[in-house]
Every structure is written in structure tokens, then in C-alpha cells.
Design an enzyme around this catalytic site. Structure first.
Site, PDB file in Angstrom:
ATOM      1  N   CYS A   1       6.300  -5.976   8.333  1.00 18.27           N
ATOM      2  CA  CYS A   1       7.415  -5.369   9.064  1.00 18.27           C
ATOM      3  C   CYS A   1       7.691  -6.229  10.287  1.00 18.27           C
ATOM      4  O   CYS A   1       6.763  -6.724  10.918  1.00 18.27           O
ATOM      5  CB  CYS A   1       7.029  -3.952   9.499  1.00 18.27           C
ATOM      6  SG  CYS A   1       8.336  -3.075  10.366  1.00 18.27           S
TER       7      CYS A   1
ATOM      8  N   GLU B   1       0.838  -1.208   0.000  1.00 18.42           N
ATOM      9  CA  GLU B   1       0.000   0.000   0.000  1.00 18.42           C
ATOM     10  C   GLU B   1       0.869   1.254   0.000  1.00 18.42           C
ATOM     11  O   GLU B   1       1.949   1.268   0.594  1.00 18.42           O
ATOM     12  CB  GLU B   1      -0.901  -0.010   1.244  1.00 18.42           C
ATOM     13  CG  GLU B   1      -1.828  -1.222   1.246  1.00 18.42           C
ATOM     14  CD  GLU B   1      -2.711  -1.312   2.481  1.00 18.42           C
ATOM     15  OE1 GLU B   1      -2.634  -0.414   3.348  1.00 18.42           O
ATOM     16  OE2 GLU B   1      -3.474  -2.286   2.568  1.00 18.42           O
TER      17      GLU B   1
ATOM     18  N   CYS C   1      -1.434   7.345   9.386  1.00 21.31           N
ATOM     19  CA  CYS C   1      -0.235   6.758   9.987  1.00 21.31           C
ATOM     20  C   CYS C   1      -0.606   5.578  10.873  1.00 21.31           C
ATOM     21  O   CYS C   1      -1.498   5.674  11.704  1.00 21.31           O
ATOM     22  CB  CYS C   1       0.471   7.793  10.849  1.00 21.31           C
ATOM     23  SG  CYS C   1       1.589   8.785   9.920  1.00 21.31           S
TER      24      CYS C   1
ATOM     25  N   CYS D   1       0.733  -0.204  15.479  1.00 21.33           N
ATOM     26  CA  CYS D   1       0.797  -0.185  14.006  1.00 21.33           C
ATOM     27  C   CYS D   1       0.223  -1.460  13.407  1.00 21.33           C
ATOM     28  O   CYS D   1       0.576  -2.575  13.799  1.00 21.33           O
ATOM     29  CB  CYS D   1       2.257  -0.009  13.594  1.00 21.33           C
ATOM     30  SG  CYS D   1       2.537  -0.208  11.836  1.00 21.33           S
TER      31      CYS D   1
ATOM     32  N   LEU E   1       9.753   8.437  17.560  1.00 19.21           N
ATOM     33  CA  LEU E   1      10.190   8.375  18.965  1.00 19.21           C
ATOM     34  C   LEU E   1       9.078   7.752  19.822  1.00 19.21           C
ATOM     35  O   LEU E   1       9.258   6.697  20.420  1.00 19.21           O
ATOM     36  CB  LEU E   1      10.548   9.785  19.448  1.00 19.21           C
ATOM     37  CG  LEU E   1      11.138   9.864  20.854  1.00 19.21           C
ATOM     38  CD1 LEU E   1      12.444   9.093  20.947  1.00 19.21           C
ATOM     39  CD2 LEU E   1      11.347  11.318  21.286  1.00 19.21           C
TER      40      LEU E   1
ATOM     41  N   CYS F   1       3.576   8.536   0.269  1.00 13.49           N
ATOM     42  CA  CYS F   1       4.148   7.745   1.352  1.00 13.49           C
ATOM     43  C   CYS F   1       4.312   6.327   0.805  1.00 13.49           C
ATOM     44  O   CYS F   1       3.318   5.656   0.518  1.00 13.49           O
ATOM     45  CB  CYS F   1       3.163   7.801   2.525  1.00 13.49           C
ATOM     46  SG  CYS F   1       3.680   6.886   3.949  1.00 13.49           S
TER      47      CYS F   1
ATOM     48  N   CYS G   1       5.843  -2.652  16.253  1.00 16.33           N
ATOM     49  CA  CYS G   1       5.336  -1.529  17.063  1.00 16.33           C
ATOM     50  C   CYS G   1       3.849  -1.790  17.359  1.00 16.33           C
ATOM     51  O   CYS G   1       3.082  -2.094  16.439  1.00 16.33           O
ATOM     52  CB  CYS G   1       5.514  -0.210  16.312  1.00 16.33           C
ATOM     53  SG  CYS G   1       7.215   0.080  15.804  1.00 16.33           S
TER      54      CYS G   1
END
Ligand code: SF4
Length: 323
Positions: A80, A59, A303, A87, A184, A73, A84
Site C-alpha cells: 500500500c 493475505e 487490524c 500499519c 479516521l 477481510c 499509515c
């Protein structure tokens, strides 16, 4: 190439050369599976889904930046491995790295099939860009090359979860004008390790040291992305810790990203008043802060919302392509 395809015949090559080119290289762009758009005052935020040659999907998101400018983006991996917890892509695990051409193809489809007037590219889609260093670096070189897509380095941004080896390698590439941002999300080790498993291996002090060394140019400003999670990382002490982390980095600009709940929400999205309060605390510490306007949330294009966790199960039925 300017129209997003390479046609050896149009270069006046002889039939033998054209046959050789065609037998050695593929000129096909990935299949465009779907486009989902979410319109707001800024324009349409659109997510495109591409199917790669092995059947996996990736995507990319076209984000309006105002004044008719758009940023794409792009993804650097299918899934991944960084995990996280806020996500959606992280829940897929890493299915595979994208190759250089698959990264570039996202821009070509966006520009030439969909007609999106993309001006900037940010490596902040699916995947950790610096975990696919070789192909991301090659893609950057092609994007930047006058004979490639001729995009200035200042129009390219690499975003990393804080991959220290990758940051150090990037520093050696002579890319003086490229932008770098880090995610962060917490500036104390215990909370960051809960949110971002990479922090169990690489503590904040080590990340900070690598960022202090990363000085590609005199006026370089690091982007520091902070996803605001109500009830998790939004206290005055959290803001103070962010300021302490940034203080030795030189110029840093905090991008405050309101949390976008995915299919398994960690918490709710923050209220406007909570966002303003946290921004106020950071500014009081002397930090420049920009609030990232939430775009594309309704089509899972914001995001942290990219990816399809069910692809992890489906992967077993698909043929494997070596990378
Ligand atoms: S936020 Fe980025 S690095 Fe973390 S799991 Fe998602 S895609 Fe990977």
C-alpha cells in the site's frame, strides 16, 4: 462456478469451444501457502496467505462474528502506498494492484478450499481499496451479481483511509446498499497528518465535505474506524474532536479498534480501562460506539498487522506482471 472453479466441459460445450476457453482464460486459483489460526471464545480467526502468479503474496483474514457467521477481510493491493505509520502493510509500499480475479479468488479459496462459511466481505485487508478503484468496483459487481457470487450489497463493506476522489466516484455507481467505512484515527489535521500521510494532501474538512455528500440511501450509516493508540490519540480533546468531525455526517457509528502492535510498534496495546474511558467520552458526546474485539493478534492477523515488509526488497528479484 459454485464450487469455486469453472469447468467449460461440464457446461456441455464442444471440444473446440473448450479449447478456446482454455487458451484465453486461466482457471487456476492462487496457491495456498499458509493458514495461521488464533482461537478464542468467538471461534478461530484465521489468516491465509496466497501466492499469486508472479510470486507475490497476499493475505486475507477470516473473522468469526458469532452465531456461526464469518467475515472475510480481503486485500485489494499487494502492499500500500498510503504509509499509515501504525500499519504493517504501509511499510511495504505499493508493490502492485490486485486484479479483479485475484480479489475474487480470495473468497473462492476461503469458501471452497478451506471450507470457511463466509457471509460478509470487507475490503480492509492489505491496501487502500479506493486506490484500486477499477478492480475493486468490478469485484464488487461480481460478488453482488446473481450469476457471480450472489452476495447482497449489504454484506459488502469498503473501507477507505479517506480517499476523497474514490468516495465521490463510488457515490456515482448506484450501489445503494453497500457499506462504507473510513479510517479516521485522529480528528485534528496535524496529528492525523503524522499518523496518516494522506492527510497532508487531503485535510479533514475536505474529507468531511465528501462524506456529507455521500448519501447512497436514506438510512445510510457511515462506519468511522478509530484505532486507539495509547499516549497518541486517546485524550478527552481527541474524543471531542471525533465528535465534532462526525456531527455533520448524519448517522455514523464509531468502531473503536484497540491498537495491535506490529513488528515495529508505535506504542503498546491499550489497557481495557483506557478503551472504556475513551468509549465513555465518545458516548457522552452522543456518538454510538462499538468496540472491535481484538482477534488474531497472536498470528499477526489483526487490524494493521497484515503484510510482509521484507517483500519490498524481495520484489526486485520477481518478474513484473503488468496491471
Ligand atoms: S491502514 Fe490501510 S491505507 Fe493505511 S497503510 Fe495500511 S493498508 Fe494502507
Amino acid at each position: 462456478m459454485l464450487e469455486g472453479r469453472f469447468d467449460p466441459e461440464s457446461l456441455g460445450l464442444g471440444p473446440g469451444s473448450c479449447r478456446a476457453w482454455r487458451s484465453e482464460f486461466s482457471f487456476e486459483l492462487p496457491e495456498l501457502v499458509a493458514v495461521h489460526s488464533d482461537e478464542d471464545d468467538w471461534g478461530a480467526t484465521s489468516k491465509m496467505v496466497l501466492r499469486l502468479s508472479d510470486g507475490l503474496e497476499v493475505e486475507s483474514v477470516c473473522i468469526p462474528m458469532g452465531h456461526g457467521r464469518y467475515t472475510l477481510c480481503v486485500s485489494s493491493q499487494v502492499g500500500c502506498k498510503m504509509g499509515c505509520v501504525f500499519c504493517e502493510t504501509g511499510r511495504m509500499g505499493l508493490l502492485r494492484q490486485l486484479t479483479t480475479d485475484e480479489i475474487i479468488a480470495q473468497l473462492l479459496v476461503a469458501r471452497h478450499r478451506l471450507g470457511w462459511p463466509i457471509r460478509n466481505v470487507v475490503f480492509m485487508g492489505m491496501g487502500e481499496a479506493l486506490d484500486n478503484f477499477e478492480h475493486v468496483l468490478r469485484a464488487v459487481r461480481v460478488l453482488n451479481d446473481e450469476a457471480g457470487l450472489a452476495m447482497g450489497q449489504e454484506r459488502l463493506t469498503i473501507c477507505t483511509v479517506g480517499h476523497v476522489e474514490g468516495i465521490r466516484l463510488l457515490a456515482q455507481q448506484g450501489l445503494k446498499r453497500i457499506n462504507l467505512s473510513i479510517s479516521l484515527n485522529a480528528a485534528n489535521d496535524s496529528l492525523r497528518a503524522e499518523l496518516m500521510p494522506i492527510n497532508r494532501r487531503t485535510k479533514l474538512a475536505e474529507l468531511q465535505a465528501a462524506l456529507i455528500e455521500y448519501k447512497p440511501r436514506r438510512n445510510f450509516a457511515l462506519g468511522v474506524n478509530y484505532c486507539l493508540l495509547p499516549g497518541i490519540n486517546d485524550t478527552l480533546a481527541d474524543a471531542h474532536a471525533v465528535a465534532e468531525f462526525c456531527e455533520p455526517l448524519g448517522r455514523a457509528l464509531v468502531n473503536l479498534i484497540p491498537y495491535n502492535p506490529g513488528s515495529m510498534p508505535l506504542t503498546r496495546a491499550p489497557e481495557e480501562s483506557e478503551i472504556e474511558r475513551f468509549i465513555g467520552w465518545l458516548r457522552a458526546e452522543g456518538l454510538p460506539v462499538r468496540q472491535r474485539v481484538t482477534k488474531g493478534r497472536s498470528v499477526m492477523a489483526a487490524c494493521g498487522q497484515l503484510g510482509n515488509p521484507s517483500a519490498r526488497r524481495e520484489r526486485r528479484t520477481l518478474p513484473t506482471v503488468p496491471v
